[in-house]
Design a protein around this motif. Structure first.
Motif, short mmCIF file in Angstrom:
data_model
loop_
_atom_site.label_atom_id
_atom_site.label_comp_id
_atom_site.label_asym_id
_atom_site.label_seq_id
_atom_site.Cartn_x
_atom_site.Cartn_y
_atom_site.Cartn_z
N HIS A 1 0.85 -1.19 0.00
CA HIS A 1 0.00 0.00 0.00
C HIS A 1 0.89 1.24 0.00
CE1 HIS A 1 -2.39 3.24 1.89
NE2 HIS A 1 -3.41 2.67 1.27
N GLY A 2 0.62 2.16 -0.92
CA GLY A 2 1.42 3.38 -1.02
C GLY A 2 2.62 3.25 -1.94
N ALA A 3 2.82 2.07 -2.57
CA ALA A 3 3.95 1.91 -3.49
C ALA A 3 3.85 2.93 -4.62
CB ALA A 3 3.97 0.49 -4.05
N VAL A 4 4.99 3.44 -5.03
CA VAL A 4 5.02 4.50 -6.05
C VAL A 4 4.76 3.93 -7.43
CG1 VAL A 4 6.50 6.23 -7.17
CG2 VAL A 4 6.58 5.93 -4.68
N VAL A 5 3.91 4.63 -8.20
CA VAL A 5 3.66 4.31 -9.60
C VAL A 5 4.42 5.35 -10.44
CG1 VAL A 5 1.91 4.09 -11.40
CG2 VAL A 5 1.38 3.41 -9.05
N ARG A 6 5.12 4.87 -11.46
CA ARG A 6 6.00 5.75 -12.23
C ARG A 6 5.73 5.64 -13.74
NH1 ARG A 6 10.35 7.19 -8.86
NH2 ARG A 6 10.58 5.84 -7.03
N ILE A 7 6.01 6.75 -14.41
CA ILE A 7 6.22 6.74 -15.86
C ILE A 7 7.68 7.11 -16.06
CG2 ILE A 7 5.62 7.79 -18.06
CD1 ILE A 7 2.86 8.36 -16.98
N GLY A 8 8.47 6.15 -16.48
CA GLY A 8 9.91 6.37 -16.50
C GLY A 8 10.40 6.58 -15.08
N ASP A 9 11.09 7.71 -14.85
CA ASP A 9 11.56 8.04 -13.51
C ASP A 9 10.59 8.93 -12.75
OD1 ASP A 9 13.91 6.59 -13.85
OD2 ASP A 9 14.96 8.30 -14.75
N ASP A 10 9.54 9.41 -13.42
CA ASP A 10 8.60 10.34 -12.80
C ASP A 10 7.57 9.60 -11.94
OD1 ASP A 10 9.72 12.57 -13.88
OD2 ASP A 10 8.24 12.77 -15.50
N GLU A 11 7.37 10.09 -10.70
CA GLU A 11 6.31 9.57 -9.85
C GLU A 11 4.98 10.18 -10.28
OE1 GLU A 11 7.04 10.04 -5.72
OE2 GLU A 11 9.13 9.34 -5.82
N VAL A 12 4.01 9.33 -10.60
CA VAL A 12 2.71 9.84 -11.06
C VAL A 12 1.57 9.39 -10.17
CG1 VAL A 12 3.45 10.01 -13.47
CG2 VAL A 12 2.38 7.88 -12.64
N GLY A 13 1.82 8.55 -9.17
CA GLY A 13 0.74 8.10 -8.31
C GLY A 13 1.20 7.06 -7.33
N THR B 1 5.29 1.60 -14.34
CA THR B 1 5.97 0.64 -13.47
C THR B 1 5.57 0.94 -12.04
OG1 THR B 1 7.96 2.01 -13.23
CG2 THR B 1 7.95 0.35 -15.01
N VAL B 2 5.65 -0.08 -11.20
CA VAL B 2 5.31 0.05 -9.78
C VAL B 2 6.49 -0.43 -8.96
CG1 VAL B 2 3.76 -0.72 -7.95
CG2 VAL B 2 2.85 -0.30 -10.24
#
Length: 368
Positions: A287-299, A329-330
């Protein structure tokens, strides 16, 4: 009191209740098929008797309750002045008392808030610790469970998700909605009945499913839950919760201005997505794991589960600006995991959105 099930063969019980009885994937299948029921020690019952109960709850919450008919299940949200979700509860009235079923982590806060808001009205909310909650399909509960009926009506709440209640609004544009496959109900039972079910399960006369199975079926149905998917910023729009928990045309309540403004004039700043996770690893994101597009955190991930048919899946809340076709990626303990997103709340969600209905993607399609 999840420990009453500790004697069931294979039971794994922790502070939140019965997690599983040895095979969570098999338990999911049984629960979905209606051949098992699930003790819900993670749910707490709040009783609200009194002549003013329905109009009072109507004035405090997002849901239109003043004319709620006995036996009809719905749900409510308590919002802060900025429209953020503070509390949530399932709602059932038996003609004399309104029964709220809340997540255990939220129940004390909801109860305290309700007590403070009584003023001089004829209401007397209390935590009904003499009752427990058992979940499953409606048919499974009818065949196994004797629901409490203090006013002569069996206290069985039928989950309205993913239907669109009167005054509600659907943001998800998939067809069919995955929640249509989920038949879910929760029975309020006495503690004696809870003990009887535990004894029957210990003898092998009743099949049980644990909370791990319950949550996996919920995640697959894109069904939001307070204890998992709500943070201090959460708006109902972001989780597609206008479907069942918000009446857009009812009278004034705290947070209503934000609800109306976001729905009628704008778009929610974040949006819920369903994720099909790369199944080659063995670790689910926390829970709370970072979702990314490339290196950017998006959620961030709000819920994750291993589903008996779909494999590893998750729900996540991402920025509205995150492209719907982006490769995600997660973060996990074993490193980043690829995730194919399926849009639940579209970026232009709102009354003015023109979103075409989309076919539901299977795991194989999502991975392509």
């Amino acid at each position: 009191m999840g420990d009453v099930f500790a004697a069931v063969p294979g039971a794994v019980v922790d502070d939140s209740g019965l997690q599983h009885v040895g095979s969570p994937l098999v338990e999911q299948r049984r629960l979905a098929a209606g051949s098992a029921v699930a003790p819900r020690a993670d749910r707490v019952v709040i009783a609200v008797p009194g002549e003013d109960r329905l109009s009072w709850l109507d004035s405090l919450s997002s849901q239109a309750l003043a004319r709620l008919q006995p036996g009809v299940g719905t749900e409510l949200l308590i919002l802060d002045p900025q429209g953020h979700v503070e509390h949530a509860a399932s709602v059932l009235d038996d003609g004399q008392t309104t029964w709220l079923i809340a997540d255990a982590a939220d129940a004390a806060g909801l109860y305290d808030w309700l007590r403070k808001m009584r003023f001089r009205l004829r209401v007397d909310p209390r935590i009904a610790g003499e009752y427990a909650v058992i979940g499953g399909t409606a048919a499974a509960l009818e065949g196994v469970v004797s629901a409490a009926a203090p006013a002569g009506m069996a206290l069985v709440w039928r989950d309205p998700w993913p239907g669109v209640a009167p005054g509600g609004w659907a943001y998800a544009a998939v067809d069919p909605h995955p929640g249509l496959e989920r038949d879910w109900a929760e029975a309020i039972v006495t503690r004696d009945e809870e003990a009887r079910i535990a004894d029957a399960a210990t003898r092998g006369d009743v099949q049980l499913a644990g909370l791990a199975a319950v949550d996996a079926l919920r995640v697959a149905a894109w069904r939001p839950r307070w204890s998992a998917d709500v943070d201090e910023r959460a708006l109902p729009h972001e989780l597609d919760w206008l479907r069942t928990a918000v009446h857009l045309d009812k009278g004034c309540y705290r947070g209503q201005e934000t609800i109306a403004k976001v729905h009628n004039l704008g778009h929610p700043p974040r949006r819920l997505v369903a994720l099909q996770l790369d199944g080659s690893g063995s670790v689910l994101p926390e829970h709370g794991a970072v979702v990314r597009i490339g290196d950017d955190e998006v959620g961030t991930v709000t819920s994750a589960a291993l589903h008996y048919e779909e494999g590893p899946i998750a729900l996540a809340v991402v920025r509205r600006s995150a492209p719907v076709d982006a490769a995600l990626t997660v973060d996990t303990a074993d490193g980043p995991v690829a995730a194919a997103q399926e849009v639940v709340v579209p970026p232009d969600a709102g009354r003015t959105a023109n979103v075409p209905r989309l076919p539901r993607l299977g795991r194989r399609q999502a991975a392509q």
